[in-house]
Design a protein around this motif. Structure first.
Motif, short mmCIF file in Angstrom:
data_model
loop_
_atom_site.label_atom_id
_atom_site.label_comp_id
_atom_site.label_asym_id
_atom_site.label_seq_id
_atom_site.Cartn_x
_atom_site.Cartn_y
_atom_site.Cartn_z
N PHE A 1 0.79 -1.14 -0.06
CA PHE A 1 0.04 -0.08 -0.16
C PHE A 1 0.79 1.41 0.23
O PHE A 1 1.86 1.32 0.60
N GLY A 2 0.62 2.06 -0.96
CA GLY A 2 1.38 3.53 -1.03
C GLY A 2 2.63 3.51 -1.75
O GLY A 2 3.00 4.55 -1.57
N LYS A 3 2.83 2.42 -2.35
CA LYS A 3 4.35 2.35 -3.29
C LYS A 3 3.80 2.86 -4.50
O LYS A 3 2.82 2.43 -5.16
N ALA A 4 4.88 3.77 -5.23
CA ALA A 4 4.69 4.02 -6.48
C ALA A 4 5.21 2.86 -7.32
O ALA A 4 6.08 2.04 -6.98
N SER A 5 4.59 2.62 -8.75
CA SER A 5 5.05 1.90 -9.53
C SER A 5 6.25 2.33 -10.34
O SER A 5 6.33 3.60 -10.46
N PRO A 6 7.02 1.50 -11.13
CA PRO A 6 8.00 2.04 -11.90
C PRO A 6 7.42 2.85 -13.21
O PRO A 6 8.19 3.57 -13.80
N ILE A 7 6.09 2.33 -13.64
CA ILE A 7 5.49 3.46 -14.59
C ILE A 7 5.65 4.66 -14.42
O ILE A 7 5.81 5.53 -15.26
N GLY A 8 5.19 5.12 -13.21
CA GLY A 8 5.33 6.46 -12.53
C GLY A 8 6.60 7.25 -12.89
O GLY A 8 6.49 8.19 -13.37
#
Length: 105
Positions: free
Chosen positions: A35-42
């Motif tokens: 929860f709350g982690k950004a993805s590499p796509i961002g």
């Protein structure tokens, strides 16, 4: 025909109770280690946007410097700045015309 005050109070209490039920926080939300982690796509999108902004700035600086050279040349030789053909011809005769391929951007 008037409605008794107790009916109004009951209606008000019913609305307040329904609003309280709607406004309560949900208990089964997204919790856990992901929860709350950004993805590499961002990160990729942000990096791409950064590269795009740098490219646009570089391109604008290039166009502005070419425009400024043409304007100074036209003013020094007494030409109309907005007469593109005459300025191109005079710059070609002087040997200072930029013959590089014009970019689409």
């Amino acid at each position: 025909m008037s409605i008794p005050v107790t009916d109004h109070l009951q209606t008000l209490a019913l609305h307040a109770q329904s609003a309280l039920v709607i406004a309560q926080q949900q208990q089964g939300g997204p919790l856990g280690p992901e929860f709350g982690k950004a993805s590499p796509i961002g990160l990729t999108i942000l990096a791409g946007m950064g590269v795009l902004v740098i490219f646009i700035g570089w391109s604008l600086a290039r166009r502005y410097s070419r425009y400024n050279r043409r304007r100074v040349f036209a003013e020094q030789h007494g030409l109309d700045v907005f007469d593109v053909e005459a300025v191109d011809r005079a710059m070609a005769e002087a040997g200072v015309l930029d013959q590089r391929k014009k970019r689409w951007f």
